[in-house]
Design a protein around this motif. Sequence first.
Motif, PDB file in Angstrom:
ATOM      1  N   SER A  55       0.844  -1.198   0.000  1.00 14.35           N
ATOM      2  CA  SER A  55       0.000   0.000   0.000  1.00 14.35           C
ATOM      3  C   SER A  55       0.877   1.245   0.000  1.00 14.35           C
ATOM      4  CB  SER A  55      -0.898   0.028   1.236  1.00 14.35           C
ATOM      5  OG  SER A  55      -0.101   0.262   2.395  1.00 14.35           O
ATOM      6  N   GLY A  56       0.250   2.373  -0.352  1.00 17.92           N
ATOM      7  CA  GLY A  56       0.969   3.639  -0.320  1.00 17.92           C
ATOM      8  C   GLY A  56       1.431   3.988   1.085  1.00 17.92           C
ATOM      9  N   ASP A  71       2.484   0.904  -8.399  1.00 16.70           N
ATOM     10  CA  ASP A  71       1.198   0.618  -9.043  1.00 16.70           C
ATOM     11  C   ASP A  71       0.306   1.863  -8.974  1.00 16.70           C
ATOM     12  OD1 ASP A  71      -0.958  -0.751 -10.167  1.00 16.70           O
ATOM     13  OD2 ASP A  71      -1.622  -1.559  -8.248  1.00 16.70           O
ATOM     14  N   LEU A  72      -0.507   2.063  -9.992  1.00 15.14           N
ATOM     15  CA  LEU A  72      -1.378   3.238 -10.018  1.00 15.14           C
ATOM     16  C   LEU A  72      -2.689   2.984  -9.264  1.00 15.14           C
ATOM     17  CD1 LEU A  72      -1.712   6.118 -11.363  1.00 15.14           C
ATOM     18  CD2 LEU A  72      -3.020   4.954 -13.131  1.00 15.14           C
ATOM     19  N   ASN A  73      -3.335   1.847  -9.565  1.00 11.96           N
ATOM     20  CA  ASN A  73      -4.673   1.578  -9.007  1.00 11.96           C
ATOM     21  C   ASN A  73      -4.601   0.684  -7.783  1.00 11.96           C
ATOM     22  OD1 ASN A  73      -5.015   1.388 -12.354  1.00 11.96           O
ATOM     23  ND2 ASN A  73      -6.283   2.873 -11.294  1.00 11.96           N
ATOM     24  N   MET A 133      -4.924   4.571  -0.497  1.00 17.03           N
ATOM     25  CA  MET A 133      -4.124   5.623  -1.137  1.00 17.03           C
ATOM     26  C   MET A 133      -3.653   5.121  -2.505  1.00 17.03           C
ATOM     27  SD  MET A 133      -0.551   7.346   0.163  1.00 17.03           S
ATOM     28  CE  MET A 133      -1.168   8.213   1.576  1.00 17.03           C
ATOM     29  N   ASP A 134      -4.143   5.766  -3.581  1.00 14.69           N
ATOM     30  CA  ASP A 134      -3.776   5.274  -4.919  1.00 14.69           C
ATOM     31  C   ASP A 134      -2.352   5.706  -5.297  1.00 14.69           C
ATOM     32  OD1 ASP A 134      -3.838   7.916  -5.772  1.00 14.69           O
ATOM     33  OD2 ASP A 134      -5.703   7.717  -6.907  1.00 14.69           O
ATOM     34  N   GLY A 135      -1.929   5.288  -6.498  1.00 13.60           N
ATOM     35  CA  GLY A 135      -0.555   5.538  -6.937  1.00 13.60           C
ATOM     36  C   GLY A 135      -0.204   7.011  -7.045  1.00 13.60           C
ATOM     37  N   ILE A 136      -1.129   7.829  -7.549  1.00 10.84           N
ATOM     38  CA  ILE A 136      -0.845   9.262  -7.704  1.00 10.84           C
ATOM     39  C   ILE A 136      -0.688   9.930  -6.337  1.00 10.84           C
ATOM     40  CG2 ILE A 136      -1.704  11.488  -8.572  1.00 10.84           C
ATOM     41  CD1 ILE A 136      -0.884   9.655 -10.846  1.00 10.84           C
ATOM     42  N   LEU A 173       3.764   1.485 -12.852  1.00 15.84           N
ATOM     43  CA  LEU A 173       3.500   0.253 -13.591  1.00 15.84           C
ATOM     44  C   LEU A 173       2.013  -0.036 -13.426  1.00 15.84           C
ATOM     45  CD1 LEU A 173       4.674  -2.132 -15.222  1.00 15.84           C
ATOM     46  CD2 LEU A 173       5.024  -3.324 -13.060  1.00 15.84           C
ATOM     47  N   THR A 174       1.258   0.022 -14.535  1.00 14.52           N
ATOM     48  CA  THR A 174      -0.197   0.027 -14.413  1.00 14.52           C
ATOM     49  C   THR A 174      -0.873  -0.584 -15.628  1.00 14.52           C
ATOM     50  OG1 THR A 174      -2.107   1.533 -14.212  1.00 14.52           O
ATOM     51  CG2 THR A 174      -0.194   2.400 -15.330  1.00 14.52           C
TER      52      THR A 174
END
Length: 217
Positions: A39-40, A58-60, A64-67, A85-86
Amino acid sequence: MSEQKSSIMLVDDHPLLRKGLKQLLALEDELEVIAEASSGLEAIPLAVELDPDLIILDLNMQGMDGIATLKRLRDEGVTSRIVMLTVSDADEDVVNAISNGADGYLLKDSDPELLLEHIKRSLTGKMVLSEAITQVLASALRRPAVKPPAELNSLTNREHEILSFIAKGLSNKLIARELNISDGTVKVHVKHLLKKLGLRSRVEAAVWMVNQQGNKL
């Protein structure tokens, strides 16, 4: 004497994907996975503590997402190269990632050998993009964002020197060798100069420096 290994941290909420990626990276002697996070929130303290050469993010992810993770990592002063990497090739995801400090954007359905090649290229200081992503980014760059002018003369001579090397695409290791200083010292200088210029990544710094040089012509 053997070459020093490049340290990599994997951040993805799918254990199977992390395992597969780790096995792929293990094929290369010069690459070493030193940490994994699911996780982020787990990734941020690890990245700050370990300061890996590369973070594959990872983005999704759930929570807490990748961004959001990417933003927090840059806000915490992490200067590691960060490659997304997504599965998403959506325009807004690509632009969001690069403008928030990612050093690359790769798709999970890439050919494994090509993926490995991109990862190794990233570690030499290059921006890496899956082929499908290049066009998306090219279109976005034709709509330049307005940024407040940063002051080049706020940099020390050493920071200016390092910024010039970043603009030429040199990695921290190569800059350290050129200037006969340690990797750690280079990372500290990079952190300071990014903060002074209000930039979030080495890629932004390189583009900014090239634009400065262009304006003087």
